[in-house]
Motif scaffolding. Structure first.
Motif, mmCIF file in Angstrom:
data_model
loop_
_atom_site.group_PDB
_atom_site.id
_atom_site.type_symbol
_atom_site.label_atom_id
_atom_site.label_comp_id
_atom_site.label_asym_id
_atom_site.label_seq_id
_atom_site.Cartn_x
_atom_site.Cartn_y
_atom_site.Cartn_z
ATOM 1 N N GLY A 79 0.857 -10.519 9.014
ATOM 2 C CA GLY A 79 -0.145 -10.029 9.702
ATOM 3 C C GLY A 79 -0.514 -11.174 10.947
ATOM 4 O O GLY A 79 -1.690 -10.927 11.637
ATOM 5 N N GLU B 4 1.170 -4.505 3.823
ATOM 6 C CA GLU B 4 -0.032 -4.708 4.973
ATOM 7 C C GLU B 4 -0.075 -6.643 4.948
ATOM 8 O O GLU B 4 -0.427 -6.833 3.652
ATOM 9 C CB GLU B 4 -1.294 -4.168 4.620
ATOM 10 C CG GLU B 4 -2.539 -4.456 5.458
ATOM 11 C CD GLU B 4 -3.749 -3.732 5.054
ATOM 12 O OE1 GLU B 4 -4.818 -4.089 5.699
ATOM 13 O OE2 GLU B 4 -3.514 -2.970 3.943
ATOM 14 N N THR C 173 0.865 -1.247 -0.071
ATOM 15 C CA THR C 173 0.039 0.026 0.150
ATOM 16 C C THR C 173 0.842 1.276 -0.106
ATOM 17 O O THR C 173 2.179 1.210 0.085
ATOM 18 C CB THR C 173 -0.928 0.054 1.110
ATOM 19 O OG1 THR C 173 -0.199 0.346 2.400
ATOM 20 C CG2 THR C 173 -1.688 -1.300 1.622
#
Length: 205
Positions: free
Chosen positions: A167, A128, A123
């Protein structure tokens, strides 16, 4: 190898558990012993859990390389591995330390689950992670003692970093180290690791 099925339409949520082993030592492997004990403990806690097992030493994945099309066997293998990972609620990884790092077999698996647009994306604010919401438990086995020597540990530090990149911040380690120092040290390390499994399993409830 069969991927886990869909969730039943009922109140009970079935845990989907992915069990990965990567040691080349077979029945002599401490990481395999510990990962099996973790899975057994989780299955006692969740009797209806669906478990998918992948032995990366017995069935090594081809190392990542650019592929021509989706019919390439390496592409199909990578897709199957990614589907297994994305379907899992809990991932148990048997990860011995080889030469301060992880086995190449495990690295080949990681290269198949770090996929842009699937488990992470770029991003304007940087990368991310997209694979959060699942727990990873690592059964770590090391011949020496490295928990007090972080500058020499490229095994656990790497796994935390790469899982965090996609993540996953919920990562627990069950560690047996000093296995090659003496028979007494090995026995105590394995005993302590098995004792730690109880606490880690409760966190996965």
């Amino acid at each position: 190898m069969t991927a886990p099925g869909g969730r039943p339409d009922c109140e009970e949520v079935i845990m989907k558990l992915l069990h990965i082993d990567s040691s080349a030592l077979g029945t002599h492997s401490v990481s395999r012993e510990l990962s099996a004990a973790i899975v057994a403990r989780l299955r006692r806690q969740h009797p209806t859990a669906e478990v998918v097992y992948r032995d990366l030493a017995a069935e090594p994945l081809p190392h990542w390389a650019p592929a021509a099309d989706a019919t390439d066997p390496a592409v199909r293998a990578g897709s199957a591995v990614l589907d297994e990972f994305l379907a899992a609620d809990v991932v148990v990884i048997g990860a011995p330390m080889y030469n301060f790092g992880i086995p190449s077999q495990l690295k080949a698996w990681i290269d198949r689950i770090l996929v842009a647009g699937k488990t992470f994306r770029y991003t304007a604010r940087g990368p991310e992670g997209l694979a959060g919401g699942r727990k990873v438990i690592v059964a770590s086995a090391r011949g020496g003692i490295y928990s007090d020597k972080p500058a020499m540990d490229f095994q656990e530090a790497y796994l935390r970093h790469v899982l965090g990149f996609i993540g996953i911040g919920d990562v627990e380690f069950v560690r047996a180290e000093g296995l090659n120092i003496s028979p007494e040290t090995k026995a105590e390390a394995i005993r302590s690791a098995h004792a730690a499994i109880e606490d880690v399993a409760r966190l996965a409830a």
